[in-house]
Design a protein around this motif. Structure first.
Motif, short mmCIF file in Angstrom:
data_model
loop_
_atom_site.label_atom_id
_atom_site.label_comp_id
_atom_site.label_asym_id
_atom_site.label_seq_id
_atom_site.Cartn_x
_atom_site.Cartn_y
_atom_site.Cartn_z
N ARG A 329 0.84 -1.22 0.00
CA ARG A 329 0.00 0.00 0.00
C ARG A 329 0.87 1.26 0.00
NH1 ARG A 329 -5.27 -0.96 0.56
NH2 ARG A 329 -5.97 -2.87 1.61
N VAL A 332 2.30 1.88 -3.43
CA VAL A 332 1.29 2.42 -4.34
C VAL A 332 1.03 3.90 -4.04
CG1 VAL A 332 -1.12 2.26 -5.06
CG2 VAL A 332 0.21 0.18 -4.71
N GLU A 333 0.99 4.24 -2.75
CA GLU A 333 0.80 5.64 -2.38
C GLU A 333 1.98 6.49 -2.86
OE1 GLU A 333 0.32 5.65 1.81
OE2 GLU A 333 -1.66 4.69 1.78
N GLY A 337 -0.59 6.11 -6.88
CA GLY A 337 -1.62 5.23 -7.41
C GLY A 337 -1.22 4.46 -8.65
N ASN A 338 -0.01 4.65 -9.14
CA ASN A 338 0.45 3.94 -10.34
C ASN A 338 0.92 2.55 -9.94
OD1 ASN A 338 2.05 2.94 -12.53
ND2 ASN A 338 2.19 5.04 -13.31
N VAL A 339 0.07 1.54 -10.19
CA VAL A 339 0.36 0.18 -9.75
C VAL A 339 1.58 -0.38 -10.47
CG1 VAL A 339 -0.54 -2.17 -9.61
CG2 VAL A 339 -2.02 -0.22 -9.10
N ALA A 342 4.60 1.07 -8.80
CA ALA A 342 4.76 0.50 -7.47
C ALA A 342 5.31 -0.92 -7.55
CB ALA A 342 3.42 0.51 -6.73
N ARG A 350 2.61 -6.75 -11.33
CA ARG A 350 1.37 -6.00 -11.06
C ARG A 350 0.27 -6.93 -10.56
NH1 ARG A 350 -0.22 -2.44 -16.12
NH2 ARG A 350 0.78 -4.13 -17.26
N VAL A 353 0.53 -7.30 -6.90
CA VAL A 353 0.03 -6.12 -6.20
C VAL A 353 -1.49 -6.18 -6.09
CG1 VAL A 353 -0.20 -3.61 -6.26
CG2 VAL A 353 1.97 -4.67 -6.88
N TYR A 354 -2.16 -6.47 -7.23
CA TYR A 354 -3.62 -6.55 -7.21
C TYR A 354 -4.10 -7.65 -6.27
CZ TYR A 354 -3.81 -3.47 -11.30
OH TYR A 354 -3.69 -2.41 -12.14
N GLY A 364 -3.44 1.18 -14.10
CA GLY A 364 -2.22 1.61 -13.41
C GLY A 364 -1.11 0.65 -13.60
#
Length: 364
Positions: A329, A332-333, A337-339, A342, A350, A353-354, A364
């Motif tokens: 998190r 990502v912050e 917000g660009n996954v 991040a 990615r 992350v999801y 993202g």
């Protein structure tokens, strides 16, 4: 000395030590920098070689995060407060374990700048053996606060950085990690060496106070005011056994770091009941004799939680799943917000992350 003069002197030192391999460095080169350069040369490193800031295996990173939960908890509020002191400097904070592995990053990291994003990642190995001379590697090798600017870093690739570092000592007298303040292509700020040293001491104090104790003794010399990070801290259980002490306390009491301090009666030339009575009566600081003949001003305070550690340092480790989720998190912050960005910063996909965040896929 002007900025350009400073850089010119650093360049002269690089030519003397790294190019011609002169046995003696120019006098203005910091001794810890010279020692680090020579260690790097002995390892076969070459300043002009390109380096990669590699992340360790995910399992190694997870183990490091889990093993360093007390350090992460103690450091969190201190690192947050650094943002006020460095608000307009473009420096950010990096916390590592005792090996130089990054376990936390905080501050204004420009994720669009690869020179910043490559080092400001949890799981990156920034030890001297991995990336040569940096404040992180030098601090852990020398076990003292350092300041390095631009070309004082070993590799040409790392000459864009300016950084201050200080070791963090645990209550058992061992180095448990280090705190680093780094900027990329920024104005030199040698005052950050003092800031990082004070901040490391605050973390050390939090680590000591997180140990279970019934009585906390704050020490200082007579005439000195209690209440800042220069105080010695001694944590004592209900039986008078010392459960933790910070380095200032060890120095004041003549205790060798790493050795068990034993019982209060071995340190103070008064019965331990006297110290408990002072805490109950809330008398404020009292002068207490040591067996050496010296006297200390002691402020005794009861831990209302009994033998338990204070809330901020207590408890069992945070579940590893929650740690991972928090790290993702935060990445990502930091990436606004660009996954994809991040995921790249964390060294994972990615899809991971999801999955970890339980979030719907987007672009993202």
């Amino acid at each position: 000395m002007s900025h350009q003069q400073r850089l010119a002197l650093i360049e002269q030192a690089r030519k003397a030590v790294l190019d011609t391999r002169a046995p003696q460095a120019p006098p203005l080169l910091a001794p810890w920098v010279e020692r680090s350069w020579r260690r790097c040369l002995e390892l076969g490193f070459e300043p002009r070689h390109h380096i990669a800031f590699d992340a360790v295996a995910t399992s190694t990173m997870r183990h490091a995060i889990e093993a360093n939960q007390p350090l992460l908890r103690a450091a969190a509020p201190v690192i947050q407060s650094l943002s006020r002191a460095m608000a307009h400097t473009r420096y950010f904070a990096i916390l590592t374990d005792a090996r130089g592995l990054v376990i936390d990053v905080n501050g204004p990291v420009d994720r669009h700048n690869p020179q910043a994003s490559s080092i400001a990642r949890v799981g990156v190995d920034l030890s001297e053996r991995a990336v040569g001379t940096t404040a992180i590697g030098t601090t852990l090798a020398e076990l003292q606060p350092v300041w390095l600017h631009r070309g004082e870093h070993f590799y040409d690739d790392t000459s864009v950085y300016s950084c201050a570092g200080a070791p963090i000592w645990g209550p058992d007298g061992q180095c448990v990690g280090m705190l680093d303040l780094t900027g990329v292509n920024v104005i030199e700020q040698p005052a950050l060496k003092h800031l990082v040293t004070q901040s490391a001491r605050s973390i050390e104090n939090a680590l000591a106070m997180a140990r279970p104790h019934r009585l906390l003794l704050c020490l200082n010399w007579p005439g000195r005011v209690h209440g800042d990070d220069s105080d010695g801290l001694v944590c004592v259980d209900a039986d008078g056994n010392v459960t933790a002490l910070n380095r200032p306390a060890a120095e004041m009491l003549g205790v060798v770091p790493g050795l068990s301090p034993g019982h209060c009666s071995e340190l103070f030339a008064v019965p331990v009941e006297t110290l408990f009575d002072a805490a109950r009566a809330q008398r404020g600081p009292v002068e207490v004799p040591l067996w050496s003949g010296l006297r200390l001003s002691v402020l005794a305070q009861l831990n209302q939680g009994g033998e338990r550690a204070p809330v901020h340092g207590a408890g069992h480790g945070v579940p590893l799943k929650d740690v991972e989720t928090a790290l993702i998190r935060k990445a990502v912050e930091d990436a606004r917000g660009n996954v994809k960005e991040a995921a790249r910063a964390l060294g994972i996909s990615r899809a991971t992350v999801y999955r970890k965040l339980g979030a719907p896929r987007d672009r993202g």
